[in-house]
Write a protein that holds these residues in place. Structure first.
Motif, short mmCIF file in Angstrom:
data_model
loop_
_atom_site.label_atom_id
_atom_site.label_comp_id
_atom_site.label_asym_id
_atom_site.label_seq_id
_atom_site.Cartn_x
_atom_site.Cartn_y
_atom_site.Cartn_z
N ARG A 98 -52.61 87.53 -31.37
CA ARG A 98 -53.89 86.97 -30.91
C ARG A 98 -54.17 87.39 -29.47
N LEU A 99 -53.14 87.35 -28.65
CA LEU A 99 -53.30 87.72 -27.24
C LEU A 99 -53.65 89.20 -27.12
N VAL A 100 -52.99 90.04 -27.89
CA VAL A 100 -53.26 91.48 -27.86
C VAL A 100 -54.69 91.78 -28.29
N ALA A 101 -55.16 91.12 -29.33
CA ALA A 101 -56.54 91.33 -29.79
C ALA A 101 -57.52 90.98 -28.68
N HIS A 102 -57.24 89.89 -27.97
CA HIS A 102 -58.11 89.47 -26.86
C HIS A 102 -58.06 90.49 -25.71
N LEU A 103 -56.85 90.90 -25.35
CA LEU A 103 -56.69 91.85 -24.25
C LEU A 103 -57.35 93.19 -24.56
N ALA A 104 -57.20 93.65 -25.81
CA ALA A 104 -57.79 94.92 -26.20
C ALA A 104 -59.31 94.86 -26.09
N PHE B 110 -54.08 98.53 -15.92
CA PHE B 110 -54.30 97.72 -14.73
C PHE B 110 -55.04 96.43 -15.08
N LEU B 111 -56.13 96.58 -15.85
CA LEU B 111 -56.90 95.40 -16.21
C LEU B 111 -56.12 94.48 -17.14
N VAL B 112 -55.27 95.04 -17.98
CA VAL B 112 -54.44 94.22 -18.87
C VAL B 112 -53.54 93.29 -18.04
N VAL B 113 -52.86 93.85 -17.06
CA VAL B 113 -51.95 93.06 -16.23
C VAL B 113 -52.73 92.01 -15.44
N GLU B 114 -53.92 92.41 -14.88
CA GLU B 114 -54.71 91.46 -14.11
C GLU B 114 -55.22 90.33 -15.01
N MET B 115 -55.60 90.68 -16.23
CA MET B 115 -56.08 89.66 -17.17
C MET B 115 -54.96 88.70 -17.53
N LEU B 116 -53.75 89.22 -17.73
CA LEU B 116 -52.61 88.36 -18.04
C LEU B 116 -52.31 87.42 -16.87
N ARG B 117 -52.41 87.94 -15.66
CA ARG B 117 -52.19 87.09 -14.48
C ARG B 117 -53.19 85.95 -14.44
N LEU B 118 -54.46 86.27 -14.76
CA LEU B 118 -55.49 85.24 -14.76
C LEU B 118 -55.19 84.18 -15.82
N LEU B 119 -54.80 84.62 -17.02
CA LEU B 119 -54.53 83.68 -18.11
C LEU B 119 -53.37 82.75 -17.77
N LEU C 90 -51.08 78.55 -24.61
CA LEU C 90 -51.15 77.10 -24.39
C LEU C 90 -52.57 76.58 -24.43
N GLY C 91 -53.55 77.50 -24.42
CA GLY C 91 -54.95 77.09 -24.38
C GLY C 91 -55.85 78.07 -25.09
N ASP C 92 -57.16 77.90 -24.88
CA ASP C 92 -58.19 78.70 -25.54
C ASP C 92 -58.41 80.00 -24.79
N LEU C 93 -58.41 81.12 -25.51
CA LEU C 93 -58.62 82.42 -24.89
C LEU C 93 -60.08 82.69 -24.54
N ASP C 94 -61.01 82.00 -25.17
CA ASP C 94 -62.42 82.24 -24.90
C ASP C 94 -62.82 81.68 -23.54
N GLY C 95 -63.82 82.34 -22.94
CA GLY C 95 -64.38 81.82 -21.69
C GLY C 95 -63.67 82.28 -20.43
N THR C 96 -62.68 83.16 -20.54
CA THR C 96 -62.01 83.66 -19.35
C THR C 96 -62.91 84.69 -18.66
N VAL C 97 -62.76 84.82 -17.33
CA VAL C 97 -63.60 85.75 -16.57
C VAL C 97 -62.72 86.78 -15.89
N ALA C 98 -63.35 87.86 -15.43
CA ALA C 98 -62.61 88.94 -14.79
C ALA C 98 -61.89 88.44 -13.55
N PRO C 99 -60.60 88.73 -13.40
CA PRO C 99 -59.86 88.31 -12.20
C PRO C 99 -60.38 89.02 -10.96
N HIS C 100 -60.14 88.43 -9.81
CA HIS C 100 -60.72 88.93 -8.56
C HIS C 100 -60.34 90.38 -8.29
#
Length: 269
Positions: free
Chosen positions: A103-109, A117-126, A143-153
């Motif tokens: 599920r996490l991979v589908a979201h990250l892809a 680079f963006l994969v690692v930054e997105m994981l850090r945000l999550l 531990l939570g919902d993958l929807d609604g996350t935003v691009a990390p700084h």
């Protein structure tokens, strides 16, 4: 400089790494071309560049000349494939995280296009948001919902730097596109901004060359990464964003008519 490298390479092999060579000025590119032409024994030059810049004037011509020289090898590096993303996630976690990993991979892809680079930054945000974390046994998982996350700084900084090179007219078109969603139709954007389709396509050209967006088919465009669309959307002021949503609702009804659902139009009001 070539003589110096010859002397160094006579002692031991030398590997020269140049990152983001697309930003180099003409003199630096000329020097690199001289080094390659000299074919210094024991010297290997590795230069990386972003493919979206391959058509820019002096850099594109330099790249073309270099590619015709003997000994030059071009390696195209795309985003990570889903199985590679899964291995990366398991490696970072230190263990297999089971169905959560899929599920996490589908979201990250979907969100990053496999850009490491963006994969690692997105994981850090999550992790920071508590969406990904450890259970009482110390095992990583969702531990939570993958929807609604935003691009990390930090990813936003990279995106902002790339968008800043496209020019204000292209940015305005992309902001309108971001309001429509990840996929968009130039005809609808034209109706939103009161410009014709050809003008919209002209303004999209720099974004296409930079791989910010891609053409899926006639009248069907998509942002290369969902993070780019999110960053553009969040960067539009609240008042302007509201106005663009109203324009989007009107344009969708005008251009697509019965092809678009009432719910899709209502989402912009």
């Amino acid at each position: 400089s070539v003589d110096l490298l010859r002397r160094c390479c006579a002692v031991r092999p030398v590997l020269m790494m140049i990152d983001d060579v697309q930003w180099a000025d003409r003199n630096t590119l000329h020097l690199l071309e001289q080094l390659v032409s000299a074919a210094v024994p024991g010297l290997t030059v590795v230069a990386t560049y972003r493919s979206g810049h391959a058509e820019e004037r002096h850099f594109g011509a330099w790249l073309e000349r270099l590619s015709r020289r003997d000994g030059t090898v071009t390696v195209l590096i795309g985003g990570l494939e889903p199985d590679e993303l899964l291995r990366l996630v398991h490696s970072l976690a230190g263990h297999d995280i089971g169905t959560d990993g899929e599920r996490l991979v589908a979201h990250l892809a979907a969100e990053t296009g496999g850009n490491p680079f963006l994969v690692v930054e997105m994981l850090r945000l999550l992790v920071q948001q508590g969406v990904v974390g450890t259970d009482p046994d110390g095992r990583w998982g969702l531990l939570g919902d993958l929807d609604g996350t935003v691009a990390p700084h930090s990813a936003r900084a990279v995106i902002a730097e790339r968008l800043g090179r496209l020019g204000p007219e292209t940015t305005r078109v992309l902001e309108a596109a971001a309001v429509l969603g990840r996929e968009f139709d130039p005809l609808v954007i034209g109706a939103m901004l009161d410009v014709d389709e050809i003008a919209v396509l002209d303004r999209l050209e720099p974004a296409l060359r930079a791989s910010i967006v891609r053409e899926l088919g006639p009248g069907d465009f998509q942002f290369g990464h969902a993070l780019v669309q999110h960053a553009l959307y969040d960067g539009v002021g609240v008042t302007r964003r509201g106005a663009l949503h109203r324009r989007a609702a009107q344009a969708l009804a005008e251009v697509l008519g019965p092809q678009i659902s009432a719910a899709a139009i209502a989402g912009h009001w």
